[in-house]
Motif scaffolding. Structure first.
Motif, PDB file in Angstrom:
ATOM      1  N   ARG A  18       3.544 -52.150 -28.173  1.00 36.53           N
ATOM      2  CA  ARG A  18       2.615 -53.239 -28.183  1.00 36.53           C
ATOM      3  C   ARG A  18       3.045 -54.332 -29.256  1.00 36.53           C
ATOM      4  NH1 ARG A  18      -3.354 -50.579 -29.179  1.00 36.53           N
ATOM      5  NH2 ARG A  18      -3.750 -52.770 -29.835  1.00 36.53           N
ATOM      6  N   ARG A  42       0.834 -56.165 -32.674  1.00 38.55           N
ATOM      7  CA  ARG A  42       0.939 -55.512 -34.300  1.00 38.55           C
ATOM      8  C   ARG A  42       0.641 -56.500 -35.177  1.00 38.55           C
ATOM      9  NH1 ARG A  42       5.775 -55.203 -31.731  1.00 38.55           N
ATOM     10  NH2 ARG A  42       7.345 -55.625 -32.810  1.00 38.55           N
ATOM     11  N   ARG A  99       4.552 -44.640 -34.345  1.00 42.39           N
ATOM     12  CA  ARG A  99       3.654 -44.501 -33.457  1.00 42.39           C
ATOM     13  C   ARG A  99       2.505 -45.476 -33.638  1.00 42.39           C
ATOM     14  NH1 ARG A  99       3.729 -39.635 -33.335  1.00 42.39           N
ATOM     15  NH2 ARG A  99       1.784 -39.268 -34.555  1.00 42.39           N
ATOM     16  N   ALA A 100       1.976 -45.335 -34.935  1.00 40.46           N
ATOM     17  CA  ALA A 100       0.894 -46.062 -35.456  1.00 40.46           C
ATOM     18  C   ALA A 100       1.250 -47.689 -35.433  1.00 40.46           C
ATOM     19  CB  ALA A 100       0.482 -45.592 -36.791  1.00 40.46           C
ATOM     20  N   GLU A 119       0.439 -48.126 -31.447  1.00 40.66           N
ATOM     21  CA  GLU A 119      -1.195 -48.315 -31.523  1.00 40.66           C
ATOM     22  C   GLU A 119      -1.659 -49.512 -32.233  1.00 40.66           C
ATOM     23  OE1 GLU A 119      -1.734 -44.707 -33.704  1.00 40.66           O
ATOM     24  OE2 GLU A 119      -1.485 -43.391 -32.101  1.00 40.66           O
ATOM     25  N   ARG A 147      -1.836 -50.160 -35.425  1.00 38.01           N
ATOM     26  CA  ARG A 147      -2.793 -50.022 -36.412  1.00 38.01           C
ATOM     27  C   ARG A 147      -2.374 -50.791 -37.424  1.00 38.01           C
ATOM     28  NH1 ARG A 147      -3.965 -43.777 -37.109  1.00 38.01           N
ATOM     29  NH2 ARG A 147      -5.806 -44.527 -38.043  1.00 38.01           N
TER      30      ARG A 147
END
Length: 234
Positions: free
Chosen positions: A89, A92, A122-123, A127, A129
């Motif tokens: 993504r 971020r 991954r975060a 994701e 995050r």
């Protein structure tokens, strides 16, 4: 056999390179004899704590490009990630990674360093995050197997594992690493960049077969340095 990998959680080619290395390692006949150790490398040690700066805005400013060009740059990286089965993504947040590296050293002490690095990647990339939020970091670290009280202690003490992070970075400089990912096999073979899985497999075979030290050049492999992340031929 020991493989040391210098990387940064903010580096997309480290994220992709880790997956490529894992594929190369899986194809290596003596993979069960390989110890993998992750070491710290901050691409931007002076970056502010992660706040609300979108990575696309950072890229546009850094490279002097339009928002549309920054999106195109990220799209090329996303394509490379997809080839390795990785989600990616571009919404971020950009920021300092020092606390994440300190937690990775705590992860090493508990034997969950590799799992924690995967969780951070991954975060961040899959994701998007907010890794500057202590509650988010704690949740990720605990999910990877770290005790919550020790995570809280490290995050509350800026000196915890700080020397270990700086030692890794000094060692990278001494080894001649100017960008990441940077892989060192038994302190004899050095591999720069997110090379194809087959390059990693071949390097492991060579290191296993002989003791002659050599540096395998990056060639057209993707690498991140303090002046940014390059996409070969772009």
């Amino acid at each position: 056999m020991r493989v040391e990998i210098w990387s940064d959680i903010a580096c997309p080619w480290c994220y992709i390179g880790k997956a490529r290395f894992a594929s190369g390692l899986a194809a290596f006949a003596h993979r069960d004899d390989v110890e993998v150790l992750h070491r710290s490398f901050e691409l931007d040690p002076n970056a502010p704590a992660p706040g609300d700066t979108p990575v696309l805005d950072m890229l546009a400013r850094k490279y002097g490009v339009t928002p549309e060009q920054a999106e195109a740059m990220e799209a090329r990286v996303a394509g490379a990630a997809a080839e390795e089965g990785l989600d990616y993504r571009s919404d971020r947040i950009h920021g300092n990674t020092f606390d994440l590296h300190r937690l990775l050293h705590l992860g090493r002490a508990h034997g969950v360093q590799d799992a924690l690095l995967d969780a951070f990647y991954r975060a961040n990339f899959a994701e998007a995050r907010p890794l500057g939020d202590p509650a988010v970091l704690t949740g990720i670290a605990v999910g990877a197997g770290l005790p919550a009280d020790e995570v809280a202690r490290v995050l509350a003490d800026p000196d915890a594992f700080a020397d270990a992070v700086r030692a890794d970075e000094r060692e990278a400089a001494e080894l001649g690493a100017t960008g990441v990912p940077f892989f060192v096999i038994d302190r004899r073979y050095g591999i720069s960049g997110g090379q194809p899985a087959e390059v990693f497999r071949q390097a492991l075979e060579r290191a296993h077969a002989d003791g002659a030290g050599r540096h395998l050049p990056a060639g057209d492999a993707e690498v991140c340095a303090d002046d940014g992340c390059a996409v070969p031929g772009k």
